[in-house]
Write an enzyme that holds these catalytic residues in place. Structure first.
Site, PDB file in Angstrom:
ATOM      1  CE  LYS A  12      27.418 -73.746  23.697  1.00  0.00           C
ATOM      2  NZ  LYS A  12      26.076 -73.810  23.120  1.00  0.00           N
ATOM      3  N   GLY A  56      29.111 -71.330   7.569  1.00  0.00           N
ATOM      4  CA  GLY A  56      29.809 -72.801   8.291  1.00  0.00           C
ATOM      5  C   GLY A  56      29.680 -74.044   7.659  1.00  0.00           C
ATOM      6  N   GLY A 115      30.225 -77.079   9.429  1.00  0.00           N
ATOM      7  CA  GLY A 115      30.478 -77.990   9.631  1.00  0.00           C
ATOM      8  C   GLY A 115      29.619 -78.776  10.588  1.00  0.00           C
ATOM      9  CG  ASN A 116      29.702 -80.236  15.047  1.00  0.00           C
ATOM     10  OD1 ASN A 116      29.890 -80.516  14.702  1.00  0.00           O
ATOM     11  ND2 ASN A 116      29.793 -79.897  16.274  1.00  0.00           N
ATOM     12  CB  ALA A 117      24.860 -77.292  12.464  1.00  0.00           C
ATOM     13  N   GLY A 118      26.064 -76.942   9.650  1.00  0.00           N
ATOM     14  CA  GLY A 118      26.731 -76.387   7.965  1.00  0.00           C
ATOM     15  C   GLY A 118      26.588 -77.758   7.630  1.00  0.00           C
TER      16      GLY A 118
HETATM   17  N1  GLU Z   1      25.174 -76.922  21.471  1.00  0.00           N
HETATM   18  C1  GLU Z   1      24.348 -77.325  21.375  1.00  0.00           C
HETATM   19  C2  GLU Z   1      23.552 -76.231  20.773  1.00  0.00           C
HETATM   20  O1  GLU Z   1      23.947 -74.952  20.725  1.00  0.00           O
HETATM   21  C3  GLU Z   1      23.604 -78.535  21.411  1.00  0.00           C
HETATM   22  C4  GLU Z   1      23.196 -78.440  22.938  1.00  0.00           C
HETATM   23  C5  GLU Z   1      23.049 -80.347  23.620  1.00  0.00           C
HETATM   24  O2  GLU Z   1      23.147 -80.831  22.991  1.00  0.00           O
HETATM   25  O3  GLU Z   1      23.010 -79.870  24.966  1.00  0.00           O
HETATM   26  O4  GLU Z   1      22.184 -76.440  21.810  1.00  0.00           O
END
Ligand code: GLU
Length: 413
Positions: A102, A214, A216-219
């Site tokens: 990460k 949330g 954003g990308n997911a919500g």
């Molecule tokens: N950031 C996303 C997660 O926490 C995706 C990570 C990725 O695709 O490598 O799972």
């Protein structure tokens, strides 16, 4: 307590239920590599600012380190370590051949111009370039990062190495080698798992009220997918706050309103009441989707949650101390390491497509994603019965069983 200690507690709990090899636990309790970098960036006004960034490589027993990059003013090393460990665990829950990593930069990207954001991203790539690569460590989007940022990332890395190495990062735009379905993947994967759960309790979407923290990308995407499937969305929030609308919300209108008025708090109309992010979690609903940041449900508010099910699309939204309270109340938490694994799964598909230069249609991506999510759900539910534990412990056990084997195969224990 640092976030990483939460992760360790979760590992510890599952490890004691399944009797994990002590040395495997010791290996997984520390990241393999922690990188901290300082990034000088020229700002538009001519001044120079130095930003701090991190990349943590937790474990690569199952495959290359994999995991997103977060741009947030509150990022710190402890958080990135926790998030990297969850990536190792998550990839192993769904059984894809990837490890965990990460990254993050301490920055509020909303305060930067597009040019500054690009220069910051390129500086970060130059700083971590020695330790990443398509076969060693592959970043991706996370909180406040998107396909544009990933495209700059791939371009900068390829420039440094003097060849096309776009596979160094996933979550790119389609034009730059991204995968179809990647944008929706985290939410879509969560919906596939929720549908499996729904079968076990004969849940009828039309009679099911959903709150989403949330947008954003997911919500934002899960709101669309669930409302399309017939669920009633009654509350949403973003970093500015939330709205609760007992009459239900029109998600398409909300999505365009958020673009126009910057936050969901300025949307919804007269039948909605404004609530804080904390208040939103305690409103009446059947399913609570957590798609924002970590540590949202603690011992303090777990007792006030009214939902019957929590779907964790964020990483680490429920603290270990809250799990016990939720268990006692009979609230089912579908854990992050299972519920949000769709994102990294389609990232893995993107790596495969980049490696052989052939691209899949969305009709190919989604069934493959569904297969993986449904099998993981089945394995986790079976382990929950076998070990008589909640879904979080069962997901950790599912993952740790596989990791134990990988670590053993490598001769590390
Ligand atoms: N950031 C996303 C997660 O926490 C995706 C990570 C990725 O695709 O490598 O799972």
């Amino acid at each position: 307590m640092s976030l990483f200690e939460n992760t360790l507690k979760q590992i510890e709990k599952a490890a004691s239920i399944m009797k994990l090899d002590e040395n495997v636990k010791r290996i997984l309790s520390v990241p393999q590599r922690e990188v901290e970098v300082n990034l000088p960036v020229k700002m538009d006004d001519g001044s120079l600012k130095i930003f701090k960034g991190f990349r943590v490589q937790h474990n690569n027993a199952a495959g290359p380190y994999k995991g997103g990059i977060r741009y947030h003013q509150q990022v710190d090393m402890g958080e990135v370590k926790a998030l990297s460990a969850w990536m190792t665990i998550k990839c192993s829950v769904v059984g894809i051949p990837l490890g965990g990593g990460k990254g993050g930069i301490i920055v509020d990207p909303k305060q930067l111009s597009l040019g500054e954001l690009e220069r910051l991203t390129r500086a970060y790539v130059r700083a971590i370039e020695p330790v990443i690569g398509p076969e060693t460590d592959v970043p991706a989007p996370d909180v406040n990062t998107n396909s544009q940022i990933m495209d700059w990332f791939a371009d900068e890395y390829s420039k440094i190495r003097g060849k096309d190495l776009r596979g160094v990062v996933t979550g790119k735009s389609l034009e730059a080698g991204g995968s179809k379905g990647r944008n929706n993947a985290t939410a879509q994967g969560g919906v596939y798992v929720l549908e499996e759960y729904a079968k076990t309790v004969s849940l009828n979407p039309k009679e099911t009220k959903v709150i989403i923290q949330g947008f954003g990308n997911a919500g934002g995407v899960v709101a669309k997918l669930l409302s399309k499937a017939g669920y009633e969305i009654v509350g949403v929030s973003d970093s500015q706050g939330g709205i609760f609308c007992s009459q239900g919300l029109n998600v398409d209108e909300l999505t365009s309103c958020k673009v126009e008025k910057k936050s969901v708090v300025n949307c919804g109309g007269a039948t909605c009441k404004k609530v804080s992010n904390e208040e939103l979690l305690e409103q009446e609903c059947d399913i609570l989707v957590l798609a924002a940041l970590e540590n949202q449900v603690s011992a303090k508010n777990a007792g006030n949650i009214k939902a019957k099910v929590i779907l964790e699309l964020a990483n680490g939204p429920v603290m270990p101390e809250a799990d016990e309270i939720l268990d006692k109340k009979g609230i089912i938490a579908i854990p992050d390491i299972l519920a949000n694994a769709g994102g990294v799964t389609v990232s893995y598909f993107e790596m495969l497509q980049n490696a052989d230069g052939k691209y899949w249609s969305e009709e190919e991506v989604n069934p493959k994603l569904k297969d993986i999510m449904v099998s993981a759900w089945e394995e986790v539910s079976a382990n929950s019965k076998k070990y008589n534990c909640n879904l979080r412990d069962a997901a950790f056990i599912t993952s740790l069983l596989r990791l134990e084997q990988k670590i053993r195969e490598k001769g590390l224990i």
